[in-house]
Design a protein around this motif. Structure first.
Motif, PDB file in Angstrom:
ATOM      1  N   ALA A  32      -1.683   5.508 -10.421  1.00 34.27           N
ATOM      2  CA  ALA A  32      -3.134   5.571 -10.608  1.00 34.27           C
ATOM      3  C   ALA A  32      -3.499   6.351 -11.868  1.00 34.27           C
ATOM      4  CB  ALA A  32      -3.787   6.204  -9.381  1.00 34.27           C
ATOM      5  N   ALA A  33      -2.681   7.365 -12.220  1.00 29.53           N
ATOM      6  CA  ALA A  33      -2.982   8.174 -13.405  1.00 29.53           C
ATOM      7  C   ALA A  33      -2.856   7.372 -14.688  1.00 29.53           C
ATOM      8  CB  ALA A  33      -2.052   9.386 -13.459  1.00 29.53           C
ATOM      9  N   ARG A  34      -2.157   6.238 -14.660  1.00 26.70           N
ATOM     10  CA  ARG A  34      -1.983   5.403 -15.850  1.00 26.70           C
ATOM     11  C   ARG A  34      -3.015   4.275 -15.920  1.00 26.70           C
ATOM     12  NH1 ARG A  34       2.895   5.767 -18.656  1.00 26.70           N
ATOM     13  NH2 ARG A  34       4.374   7.300 -17.832  1.00 26.70           N
ATOM     14  N   ILE A  35      -3.841   4.131 -14.896  1.00 26.71           N
ATOM     15  CA  ILE A  35      -4.854   3.068 -14.854  1.00 26.71           C
ATOM     16  C   ILE A  35      -6.186   3.685 -15.279  1.00 26.71           C
ATOM     17  CG2 ILE A  35      -5.983   1.326 -13.429  1.00 26.71           C
ATOM     18  CD1 ILE A  35      -3.539   1.548 -11.517  1.00 26.71           C
ATOM     19  N   LEU A  36      -6.621   3.374 -16.490  1.00 29.65           N
ATOM     20  CA  LEU A  36      -7.771   4.046 -17.086  1.00 29.65           C
ATOM     21  C   LEU A  36      -8.950   3.077 -17.195  1.00 29.65           C
ATOM     22  CD1 LEU A  36      -5.718   5.810 -19.883  1.00 29.65           C
ATOM     23  CD2 LEU A  36      -6.305   6.691 -17.634  1.00 29.65           C
ATOM     24  N   SER A  44       0.845  -1.187   0.000  1.00 21.61           N
ATOM     25  CA  SER A  44       0.000   0.000   0.000  1.00 21.61           C
ATOM     26  C   SER A  44       0.877   1.233   0.000  1.00 21.61           C
ATOM     27  CB  SER A  44      -0.903   0.014   1.237  1.00 21.61           C
ATOM     28  OG  SER A  44      -1.738  -1.127   1.245  1.00 21.61           O
ATOM     29  N   PRO A  45       0.608   2.223  -0.896  1.00 26.46           N
ATOM     30  CA  PRO A  45       1.407   3.437  -0.909  1.00 26.46           C
ATOM     31  C   PRO A  45       1.282   4.164   0.414  1.00 26.46           C
ATOM     32  CG  PRO A  45       0.012   3.266  -2.874  1.00 26.46           C
ATOM     33  CD  PRO A  45      -0.421   2.214  -1.928  1.00 26.46           C
ATOM     34  N   SER A  46       2.396   4.758   0.862  1.00 24.62           N
ATOM     35  CA  SER A  46       2.377   5.519   2.106  1.00 24.62           C
ATOM     36  C   SER A  46       1.593   6.794   1.911  1.00 24.62           C
ATOM     37  CB  SER A  46       3.814   5.843   2.534  1.00 24.62           C
ATOM     38  OG  SER A  46       4.446   6.648   1.570  1.00 24.62           O
ATOM     39  N   PRO A  47       1.037   7.359   3.012  1.00 24.76           N
ATOM     40  CA  PRO A  47       0.197   8.540   2.881  1.00 24.76           C
ATOM     41  C   PRO A  47       0.895   9.701   2.226  1.00 24.76           C
ATOM     42  CG  PRO A  47      -0.030   7.554   5.067  1.00 24.76           C
ATOM     43  CD  PRO A  47       1.089   6.851   4.373  1.00 24.76           C
ATOM     44  N   GLY A  48       2.237   9.788   2.329  1.00 22.24           N
ATOM     45  CA  GLY A  48       2.951  10.932   1.776  1.00 22.24           C
ATOM     46  C   GLY A  48       3.307  10.783   0.316  1.00 22.24           C
ATOM     47  N   GLU A  69     -12.542  -0.856  -8.349  1.00 19.39           N
ATOM     48  CA  GLU A  69     -11.724  -0.321  -7.262  1.00 19.39           C
ATOM     49  C   GLU A  69     -10.721  -1.358  -6.766  1.00 19.39           C
ATOM     50  OE1 GLU A  69     -15.011  -0.077  -7.511  1.00 19.39           O
ATOM     51  OE2 GLU A  69     -15.069   2.075  -7.990  1.00 19.39           O
ATOM     52  N   ALA A  70     -11.141  -2.621  -6.678  1.00 21.16           N
ATOM     53  CA  ALA A  70     -10.228  -3.680  -6.229  1.00 21.16           C
ATOM     54  C   ALA A  70      -9.110  -3.888  -7.239  1.00 21.16           C
ATOM     55  CB  ALA A  70     -11.004  -4.978  -6.009  1.00 21.16           C
ATOM     56  N   MET A  71      -9.441  -3.828  -8.526  1.00 16.92           N
ATOM     57  CA  MET A  71      -8.419  -3.982  -9.561  1.00 16.92           C
ATOM     58  C   MET A  71      -7.430  -2.818  -9.512  1.00 16.92           C
ATOM     59  SD  MET A  71      -8.906  -4.318 -13.714  1.00 16.92           S
ATOM     60  CE  MET A  71      -9.473  -6.028 -13.665  1.00 16.92           C
ATOM     61  N   ARG A  72      -7.938  -1.606  -9.368  1.00 16.89           N
ATOM     62  CA  ARG A  72      -7.062  -0.431  -9.326  1.00 16.89           C
ATOM     63  C   ARG A  72      -6.139  -0.474  -8.109  1.00 16.89           C
ATOM     64  NH1 ARG A  72     -10.662   3.325  -9.382  1.00 16.89           N
ATOM     65  NH2 ARG A  72     -10.508   4.030 -11.540  1.00 16.89           N
ATOM     66  N   GLU A  73      -6.684  -0.871  -6.954  1.00 16.39           N
ATOM     67  CA  GLU A  73      -5.869  -0.939  -5.744  1.00 16.39           C
ATOM     68  C   GLU A  73      -4.732  -1.945  -5.897  1.00 16.39           C
ATOM     69  OE1 GLU A  73      -6.362  -1.779  -0.919  1.00 16.39           O
ATOM     70  OE2 GLU A  73      -8.099  -1.916  -2.268  1.00 16.39           O
ATOM     71  N   LYS A  74      -5.036  -3.074  -6.513  1.00 19.55           N
ATOM     72  CA  LYS A  74      -4.003  -4.105  -6.718  1.00 19.55           C
ATOM     73  C   LYS A  74      -2.917  -3.602  -7.664  1.00 19.55           C
ATOM     74  CE  LYS A  74      -3.190  -8.760  -6.321  1.00 19.55           C
ATOM     75  NZ  LYS A  74      -3.268  -9.554  -5.088  1.00 19.55           N
ATOM     76  N   VAL A  91       1.431  -8.964 -14.231  1.00 22.95           N
ATOM     77  CA  VAL A  91       0.092  -8.655 -13.727  1.00 22.95           C
ATOM     78  C   VAL A  91      -0.717  -9.935 -13.535  1.00 22.95           C
ATOM     79  CG1 VAL A  91      -2.100  -7.570 -14.356  1.00 22.95           C
ATOM     80  CG2 VAL A  91       0.040  -6.312 -14.635  1.00 22.95           C
ATOM     81  N   ARG A  92      -0.648 -10.859 -14.501  1.00 22.63           N
ATOM     82  CA  ARG A  92      -1.400 -12.117 -14.362  1.00 22.63           C
ATOM     83  C   ARG A  92      -0.950 -12.886 -13.124  1.00 22.63           C
ATOM     84  NH1 ARG A  92      -0.985 -12.328 -20.204  1.00 22.63           N
ATOM     85  NH2 ARG A  92       0.960 -13.503 -19.973  1.00 22.63           N
ATOM     86  N   ALA A  93       0.360 -12.896 -12.867  1.00 19.49           N
ATOM     87  CA  ALA A  93       0.875 -13.618 -11.704  1.00 19.49           C
ATOM     88  C   ALA A  93       0.388 -12.984 -10.399  1.00 19.49           C
ATOM     89  CB  ALA A  93       2.403 -13.636 -11.739  1.00 19.49           C
ATOM     90  N   ALA A  94       0.306 -11.666 -10.363  1.00 27.45           N
ATOM     91  CA  ALA A  94      -0.124 -10.981  -9.145  1.00 27.45           C
ATOM     92  C   ALA A  94      -1.599 -11.228  -8.840  1.00 27.45           C
ATOM     93  CB  ALA A  94       0.143  -9.481  -9.274  1.00 27.45           C
ATOM     94  N   PHE A  95      -2.404 -11.434  -9.882  1.00 25.51           N
ATOM     95  CA  PHE A  95      -3.837 -11.663  -9.699  1.00 25.51           C
ATOM     96  C   PHE A  95      -4.200 -13.143  -9.678  1.00 25.51           C
ATOM     97  CE2 PHE A  95      -4.083  -7.224 -10.998  1.00 25.51           C
ATOM     98  CZ  PHE A  95      -5.179  -6.738 -10.287  1.00 25.51           C
TER      99      PHE A  95
END
Length: 253
Positions: free
Chosen positions: A187-191, A46-50, A174-179, A161-165
């Protein structure tokens, strides 16, 4: 896609050159479709808040460096931490200054009388006003072929990506984007794209400096289907509107 200001332009330029030219070591006819899973997908973090857009983009560039070197391990090293200089790459001819005739001034440069010339549209090709007869909107961009190094690059990302899922099919966008953000894709590249048969679908814009690789990720089976394809390399092209070429069907036996 929104542009992000980076603090390491040399790294960005070198990575772009590696994608476009494969550093002169990878011919399209011998390009690998996979580098043997050389780039493994780490456990999502998970990305850190900063974290900001710039931090996410720098992590993405570091990931791309590993992927590209898996696809082109014979790439020449340079003095800047193993990154070749653009002028050391094949095809580099330097930047040529435009030539102007006597008394002519480049656009934006003050003339002798202090005025600044402003380039005008070609009068021979006037633009049609919106709503005028014959005026139409922009044509949707078409899928473009990938080079040999781009095919390897796209396949490596798809396999990662296939291996991670694996055994973790996302039920929502939302679940796909978070993963995917946990895999260092900004996130800007996930359309987002329209769902396919009720499954979430996105296009992951991997293009850099004129590159063409886009990854289409769709929930399928017990995980996802990830497929690389080519989109025009200009920033004004929205990859969500690129028309895919019909895929050939396997011949019946």
């Amino acid at each position: 896609m929104r542009s992000t200001s980076l603090s390491r332009p040399v790294l960005v330029a070198a990575l772009g050159c590696m994608i476009l030219s494969a550093c002169g070591t990878h011919d399209a006819t011998t390009a690998r479709t996979s580098a043997g899973s050389a780039v493994r997908a780490p456990a999502p973090a998970s990305p850190s808040p900063g974290d900001g857009d710039g931090d996410a983009e720098m992590r993405f560039l570091a990931l791309n460096d590993r992927v590209l070197r898996a696809c082109a391990p014979e790439a020449p090293d340079g003095p800047d931490g193993g990154v070749p200089r653009p002028e050391d790459l094949p095809g580099w001819e330097g930047v040529h200054a435009p030539r102007y005739g006597p008394g002519e001034t480049p656009p934006g440069v003050p003339a002798a009388d202090g005025s600044i010339p402003v380039p005008l549209d070609d009068p021979a090709r006037p633009a049609s006003a919106p709503g005028a007869p014959g005026a139409s909107g922009p044509e949707p961009a078409e899928e473009v072929p990938l080079t040999g190094i781009e095919t390897c690059y796209g396949n490596e990302h798809a396999q990662r990506v296939r291996a991670a899922f694996h055994n973790a099919r996302p039920s929502t966008l939302e679940a796909m984007r978070e993963k995917l953000t946990g895999l260092d894709y900004p996130a800007a590249r996930i359309l987002p794209m329209p769902d396919r048969a009720g499954a979430p679908r996105v296009r992951l814009d991997l293009r850099q400096l004129g590159g063409h690789v886009v990854l289409e990720v769709t929930g399928a089976g017990t995980g996802v289907d990830a497929e690389a394809f080519g989109a025009p390399g200009t920033e004004d092209v929205d990859v969500t509107g690129v028309k895919r070429q019909p895929q050939p069907r396997p011949e019946a036996r």
